[in-house]
Scaffold this active site. Sequence first.
Site, PDB file in Angstrom:
ATOM      1  N   ASN A   9      48.601 -35.829 140.952  1.00  6.80           N
ATOM      2  CA  ASN A   9      48.470 -36.413 142.296  1.00  6.80           C
ATOM      3  C   ASN A   9      48.050 -37.876 142.137  1.00  6.80           C
ATOM      4  OD1 ASN A   9      47.858 -37.093 144.918  1.00  6.80           O
ATOM      5  ND2 ASN A   9      46.082 -35.728 145.073  1.00  6.80           N
ATOM      6  N   LYS A  11      47.762 -40.100 144.375  1.00  6.67           N
ATOM      7  CA  LYS A  11      47.022 -40.611 145.554  1.00  6.67           C
ATOM      8  C   LYS A  11      47.584 -41.979 145.973  1.00  6.67           C
ATOM      9  CE  LYS A  11      43.208 -37.787 144.059  1.00  6.67           C
ATOM     10  NZ  LYS A  11      41.774 -37.525 143.994  1.00  6.67           N
ATOM     11  N   HIS A  96      44.490 -31.391 151.149  1.00  9.79           N
ATOM     12  CA  HIS A  96      43.656 -32.018 150.118  1.00  9.79           C
ATOM     13  C   HIS A  96      42.310 -32.419 150.728  1.00  9.79           C
ATOM     14  CE1 HIS A  96      42.186 -34.810 147.115  1.00  9.79           C
ATOM     15  NE2 HIS A  96      43.014 -34.212 146.263  1.00  9.79           N
ATOM     16  N   GLU A  98      40.538 -34.954 150.417  1.00  7.48           N
ATOM     17  CA  GLU A  98      40.450 -36.329 150.936  1.00  7.48           C
ATOM     18  C   GLU A  98      41.067 -36.410 152.332  1.00  7.48           C
ATOM     19  OE1 GLU A  98      42.186 -38.183 147.486  1.00  7.48           O
ATOM     20  OE2 GLU A  98      40.365 -37.709 146.379  1.00  7.48           O
ATOM     21  N   GLU A 170      39.973 -26.714 144.519  1.00  8.57           N
ATOM     22  CA  GLU A 170      39.436 -28.018 144.131  1.00  8.57           C
ATOM     23  C   GLU A 170      38.027 -28.184 144.721  1.00  8.57           C
ATOM     24  OE1 GLU A 170      42.701 -30.997 143.072  1.00  8.57           O
ATOM     25  OE2 GLU A 170      42.394 -31.105 145.218  1.00  8.57           O
ATOM     26  N   GLY A 176      37.187 -36.521 141.472  1.00  9.14           N
ATOM     27  CA  GLY A 176      36.966 -37.942 141.228  1.00  9.14           C
ATOM     28  C   GLY A 176      35.540 -38.278 140.828  1.00  9.14           C
ATOM     29  N   SER A 216      38.469 -33.510 138.340  1.00 11.25           N
ATOM     30  CA  SER A 216      38.086 -34.128 137.073  1.00 11.25           C
ATOM     31  C   SER A 216      38.632 -33.424 135.836  1.00 11.25           C
ATOM     32  CB  SER A 216      36.558 -34.277 136.980  1.00 11.25           C
ATOM     33  OG  SER A 216      36.083 -35.105 138.026  1.00 11.25           O
TER      34      SER A 216
END
Length: 257
Positions: A9, A11, A96, A98, A170, A176, A216
Amino acid sequence: MRTKIIAGNWKMNLTLTESTKLIHQLNFSSDNENIRVLVIPPFTNLEAIKRLLKNKNSKIEVAAQNLHHSVSGAYTGEISARMLKDIGVDTAIVGHSERRTLFAENDETISLKASSALSQNLEIIYCFGESLIQRKRGIHFEIIARQLDDLIHKFETQYWRYGKIILAYEPVWAIGTGQTASKEQAQEMHQFIRHLIGKEIGEDLATKTPILYGGSVKPENATELFQQPDVDGGLIGGASLNADSFNLIIQSIAENC
Ligand code: PGA
């Protein structure tokens, strides 16, 4: 045997020039039909990257990072499942974290997106995960069950049956942050998810649905995560932007197949 999947991904990273360079540096030529590798570029690069991979005869696939739940209409800045299908994109991420935290998507909007994607015959990578506070409070299993509720109870089982659903656990605290779930934490949650699917919609579908881990993942921890019996690969953010690390992660899945 379940399909093993590595999905990068990107992003909001990599210009078309940078993406093109990265694609030329990726090595994936496995003849093993059970392994899939996907790259997930920003919308602006989707078509060009797809064409580039086709010209290179690469087995790497392309997916989209997001979509809007409507087929068309007055939604400035949005892209629909139908538009993705039209340029030959067959897979999209939905939910996701985010999107959930930075763009206020909730279980309801995510469910609408998943439904729209599936009804347009897209495959989805359905993301979900608990926050650090939820894990510390010990309610992570409950949170995950809730995030999967619509997918399990409101969606037609045919989507599961036709292999249109890839799950991606996730944990938000691992995305991240450099802080990965341990292999035990990942396995424990993946086993819980598979058990839940088995109980609610059938053992056969639970056995065949890929459940990816994301948060990560890097070359240093990929192998131990992918060796877990219920971890079927990874959704990779940061480490997918660099050819060396992404190639090593691809290699790890190939070695564990
Ligand atoms: P990360 O991102 O690998 O950079 O933690 C994972 C993701 O957001 O899917």
